[in-house]
Design a protein around this motif. Sequence first.
Motif, PDB file in Angstrom:
ATOM      1  N   ALA A 187    -103.171 -52.518  16.559  1.00 38.31           N
ATOM      2  CA  ALA A 187    -103.057 -52.917  15.142  1.00 38.31           C
ATOM      3  C   ALA A 187    -101.353 -52.876  15.186  1.00 38.31           C
ATOM      4  CB  ALA A 187    -103.533 -52.170  14.208  1.00 38.31           C
ATOM      5  N   PRO A 188    -100.714 -53.944  14.664  1.00 42.89           N
ATOM      6  CA  PRO A 188     -99.217 -53.735  14.678  1.00 42.89           C
ATOM      7  C   PRO A 188     -98.535 -52.811  13.701  1.00 42.89           C
ATOM      8  CG  PRO A 188     -99.838 -56.050  14.482  1.00 42.89           C
ATOM      9  CD  PRO A 188    -101.209 -55.370  14.445  1.00 42.89           C
ATOM     10  N   SER A 189     -97.604 -52.228  13.813  1.00 43.88           N
ATOM     11  CA  SER A 189     -96.886 -51.124  12.597  1.00 43.88           C
ATOM     12  C   SER A 189     -96.387 -52.015  11.374  1.00 43.88           C
ATOM     13  CB  SER A 189     -95.963 -50.561  13.616  1.00 43.88           C
ATOM     14  OG  SER A 189     -95.130 -49.811  12.306  1.00 43.88           O
ATOM     15  N   TYR A 190     -96.388 -51.260  10.485  1.00 45.49           N
ATOM     16  CA  TYR A 190     -95.841 -51.985   9.166  1.00 45.49           C
ATOM     17  C   TYR A 190     -94.459 -51.681   9.184  1.00 45.49           C
ATOM     18  CZ  TYR A 190    -100.488 -52.223   7.160  1.00 45.49           C
ATOM     19  OH  TYR A 190    -101.812 -52.570   6.878  1.00 45.49           O
ATOM     20  N   CYS A 191     -94.025 -50.717  10.135  1.00 45.52           N
ATOM     21  CA  CYS A 191     -92.618 -50.551  10.221  1.00 45.52           C
ATOM     22  C   CYS A 191     -91.908 -50.629  11.584  1.00 45.52           C
ATOM     23  CB  CYS A 191     -92.029 -49.208   9.728  1.00 45.52           C
ATOM     24  SG  CYS A 191     -93.033 -47.880  10.050  1.00 45.52           S
ATOM     25  N   PRO A 192     -92.364 -51.614  12.309  1.00 37.32           N
ATOM     26  CA  PRO A 192     -91.854 -51.768  13.899  1.00 37.32           C
ATOM     27  C   PRO A 192     -90.527 -51.494  14.223  1.00 37.32           C
ATOM     28  CG  PRO A 192     -92.196 -53.994  12.748  1.00 37.32           C
ATOM     29  CD  PRO A 192     -92.406 -53.055  11.610  1.00 37.32           C
ATOM     30  N   ASN A 193     -90.401 -50.523  15.454  1.00 38.85           N
ATOM     31  CA  ASN A 193     -89.219 -50.374  15.613  1.00 38.85           C
ATOM     32  C   ASN A 193     -88.760 -51.491  16.862  1.00 38.85           C
ATOM     33  OD1 ASN A 193     -87.287 -49.271  17.413  1.00 38.85           O
ATOM     34  ND2 ASN A 193     -88.193 -47.151  17.768  1.00 38.85           N
ATOM     35  N   PRO A 194     -87.610 -51.981  16.657  1.00 38.24           N
ATOM     36  CA  PRO A 194     -87.235 -53.250  17.283  1.00 38.24           C
ATOM     37  C   PRO A 194     -86.937 -52.982  18.746  1.00 38.24           C
ATOM     38  CG  PRO A 194     -85.543 -52.528  15.814  1.00 38.24           C
ATOM     39  CD  PRO A 194     -86.585 -51.823  15.583  1.00 38.24           C
ATOM     40  N   ASP A 195     -86.662 -51.376  19.060  1.00 37.63           N
ATOM     41  CA  ASP A 195     -86.588 -51.125  20.444  1.00 37.63           C
ATOM     42  C   ASP A 195     -87.905 -50.910  21.203  1.00 37.63           C
ATOM     43  OD1 ASP A 195     -83.872 -51.157  20.182  1.00 37.63           O
ATOM     44  OD2 ASP A 195     -83.906 -48.947  19.532  1.00 37.63           O
ATOM     45  N   VAL A 196     -89.078 -51.046  20.564  1.00 37.03           N
ATOM     46  CA  VAL A 196     -90.389 -50.785  21.192  1.00 37.03           C
ATOM     47  C   VAL A 196     -91.089 -52.240  21.374  1.00 37.03           C
ATOM     48  CG1 VAL A 196     -92.861 -49.832  20.939  1.00 37.03           C
ATOM     49  CG2 VAL A 196     -90.539 -48.530  20.250  1.00 37.03           C
ATOM     50  N   ASP A 197     -91.535 -52.404  22.516  1.00 39.11           N
ATOM     51  CA  ASP A 197     -92.101 -53.667  22.839  1.00 39.11           C
ATOM     52  C   ASP A 197     -93.352 -53.167  23.686  1.00 39.11           C
ATOM     53  OD1 ASP A 197     -92.619 -56.187  23.232  1.00 39.11           O
ATOM     54  OD2 ASP A 197     -91.582 -56.774  24.853  1.00 39.11           O
ATOM     55  N   ILE A 198     -94.573 -53.041  23.188  1.00 38.89           N
ATOM     56  CA  ILE A 198     -95.824 -52.655  23.682  1.00 38.89           C
ATOM     57  C   ILE A 198     -96.803 -53.824  23.518  1.00 38.89           C
ATOM     58  CG2 ILE A 198     -97.598 -51.318  23.616  1.00 38.89           C
ATOM     59  CD1 ILE A 198     -95.697 -49.071  22.028  1.00 38.89           C
ATOM     60  N   LYS A 199     -97.488 -54.319  24.493  1.00 37.26           N
ATOM     61  CA  LYS A 199     -98.239 -55.647  24.722  1.00 37.26           C
ATOM     62  C   LYS A 199     -99.456 -55.643  23.603  1.00 37.26           C
ATOM     63  CE  LYS A 199    -101.104 -54.701  28.502  1.00 37.26           C
ATOM     64  NZ  LYS A 199    -101.654 -54.950  29.624  1.00 37.26           N
ATOM     65  N   PRO A 200     -99.710 -56.604  22.915  1.00 41.02           N
ATOM     66  CA  PRO A 200    -100.973 -56.604  22.048  1.00 41.02           C
ATOM     67  C   PRO A 200    -102.212 -56.545  23.102  1.00 41.02           C
ATOM     68  CG  PRO A 200     -99.638 -58.707  21.913  1.00 41.02           C
ATOM     69  CD  PRO A 200     -98.926 -57.973  23.067  1.00 41.02           C
ATOM     70  N   SER A 201    -103.199 -55.758  22.417  1.00 43.58           N
ATOM     71  CA  SER A 201    -104.557 -55.606  23.084  1.00 43.58           C
ATOM     72  C   SER A 201    -105.067 -57.384  23.286  1.00 43.58           C
ATOM     73  CB  SER A 201    -105.499 -54.982  22.660  1.00 43.58           C
ATOM     74  OG  SER A 201    -105.811 -55.336  21.404  1.00 43.58           O
ATOM     75  N   PRO A 202    -106.002 -57.809  24.287  1.00 44.29           N
ATOM     76  CA  PRO A 202    -106.690 -58.866  24.238  1.00 44.29           C
ATOM     77  C   PRO A 202    -107.216 -59.177  22.871  1.00 44.29           C
ATOM     78  CG  PRO A 202    -107.080 -57.785  26.365  1.00 44.29           C
ATOM     79  CD  PRO A 202    -106.275 -56.754  25.426  1.00 44.29           C
ATOM     80  N   TRP A 203    -107.994 -58.129  22.415  1.00 41.79           N
ATOM     81  CA  TRP A 203    -108.810 -58.238  21.197  1.00 41.79           C
ATOM     82  C   TRP A 203    -107.692 -58.664  19.768  1.00 41.79           C
ATOM     83  CZ3 TRP A 203    -107.932 -55.698  16.386  1.00 41.79           C
ATOM     84  CH2 TRP A 203    -109.040 -55.693  15.288  1.00 41.79           C
ATOM     85  N   LEU A 204    -106.614 -58.054  19.740  1.00 42.41           N
ATOM     86  CA  LEU A 204    -105.585 -58.315  18.832  1.00 42.41           C
ATOM     87  C   LEU A 204    -105.185 -59.944  18.987  1.00 42.41           C
ATOM     88  CD1 LEU A 204    -103.765 -57.736  16.539  1.00 42.41           C
ATOM     89  CD2 LEU A 204    -102.264 -56.570  17.968  1.00 42.41           C
ATOM     90  N   MET A 205    -104.726 -60.249  20.330  1.00 40.14           N
ATOM     91  CA  MET A 205    -104.428 -61.606  20.635  1.00 40.14           C
ATOM     92  C   MET A 205    -105.469 -62.603  20.127  1.00 40.14           C
ATOM     93  SD  MET A 205    -101.432 -61.467  21.825  1.00 40.14           S
ATOM     94  CE  MET A 205    -101.135 -63.213  22.695  1.00 40.14           C
ATOM     95  N   ARG A 206    -106.704 -62.090  20.527  1.00 37.66           N
ATOM     96  CA  ARG A 206    -107.804 -63.234  19.821  1.00 37.66           C
ATOM     97  C   ARG A 206    -107.754 -63.368  18.454  1.00 37.66           C
ATOM     98  NH1 ARG A 206    -110.668 -60.873  23.875  1.00 37.66           N
ATOM     99  NH2 ARG A 206    -111.703 -59.220  22.467  1.00 37.66           N
ATOM    100  N   ARG A 207    -107.608 -62.201  17.688  1.00 35.12           N
ATOM    101  CA  ARG A 207    -107.559 -62.143  16.350  1.00 35.12           C
ATOM    102  C   ARG A 207    -106.217 -62.799  15.774  1.00 35.12           C
ATOM    103  NH1 ARG A 207    -111.988 -59.999  13.521  1.00 35.12           N
ATOM    104  NH2 ARG A 207    -110.418 -59.412  11.792  1.00 35.12           N
ATOM    105  N   LEU A 208    -105.014 -63.020  16.466  1.00 36.85           N
ATOM    106  CA  LEU A 208    -104.066 -63.593  15.822  1.00 36.85           C
ATOM    107  C   LEU A 208    -104.185 -65.104  15.986  1.00 36.85           C
ATOM    108  CD1 LEU A 208    -101.086 -61.082  17.369  1.00 36.85           C
ATOM    109  CD2 LEU A 208    -101.750 -61.379  15.125  1.00 36.85           C
ATOM    110  N   GLY A 209    -104.925 -65.293  17.441  1.00 34.59           N
ATOM    111  CA  GLY A 209    -105.166 -66.650  17.618  1.00 34.59           C
ATOM    112  C   GLY A 209    -106.035 -67.518  16.464  1.00 34.59           C
ATOM    113  N   LEU A 210    -107.162 -66.746  16.001  1.00 31.10           N
ATOM    114  CA  LEU A 210    -108.040 -67.237  14.832  1.00 31.10           C
ATOM    115  C   LEU A 210    -107.263 -67.387  13.624  1.00 31.10           C
ATOM    116  CD1 LEU A 210    -111.048 -64.940  15.860  1.00 31.10           C
ATOM    117  CD2 LEU A 210    -110.886 -67.404  15.950  1.00 31.10           C
ATOM    118  N   GLU A 211    -106.356 -66.166  13.344  1.00 30.92           N
ATOM    119  CA  GLU A 211    -105.554 -66.418  12.099  1.00 30.92           C
ATOM    120  C   GLU A 211    -104.720 -67.600  12.033  1.00 30.92           C
ATOM    121  OE1 GLU A 211    -103.360 -63.403   9.315  1.00 30.92           O
ATOM    122  OE2 GLU A 211    -102.113 -63.865  11.169  1.00 30.92           O
ATOM    123  N   ALA A 212    -104.018 -67.998  13.340  1.00 30.80           N
ATOM    124  CA  ALA A 212    -103.104 -68.949  13.434  1.00 30.80           C
ATOM    125  C   ALA A 212    -103.954 -70.052  13.024  1.00 30.80           C
ATOM    126  CB  ALA A 212    -102.696 -69.060  14.662  1.00 30.80           C
TER     127      ALA A 212
END
Length: 110
Positions: free
Chosen positions: A67-92
């Motif tokens: 689940a993405p942070s509400y206050c993301p650190n711009p220096d941190v780049d951690i790949k989304p899980s496949p589950w989150l990617m599916r959720r983001l695709g469905l939301e789009a």
Amino acid sequence: MTEPNDENEMHEVSRLRFDCPHCGSFMKVRTSKTHLPEYRELYLHCTNEFKCGYRCKAALSVSETLAPSYCPNPDVDIKPSPWLMRRLGLEAQGQIRLGEFLPPKKESQQ
Ligand SMILES: [Zn+2]
């Protein structure tokens, strides 16, 4: 012996259950070092000190975002899980609403 600077930080790390690979006793985190926000080195000591005495270094790294942070650190780049990617695709596609998983959008003028 090196102790962490923050007592609360040590308490949080100590909750991680890790058993000795040799005797199966609880391993205690003696110190931890962090070089990157998503990576930490842990120095573990077997609590079966006199019969075993094993000590080791372990690594703990963040591997996927669930689940993405509400206050993301711009220096941190951690790949989304496949589950989150599916959720983001469905939301789009407008099939679901991910409101509770995503940072609140800035208020727009309506
Ligand atoms: Zn042991």
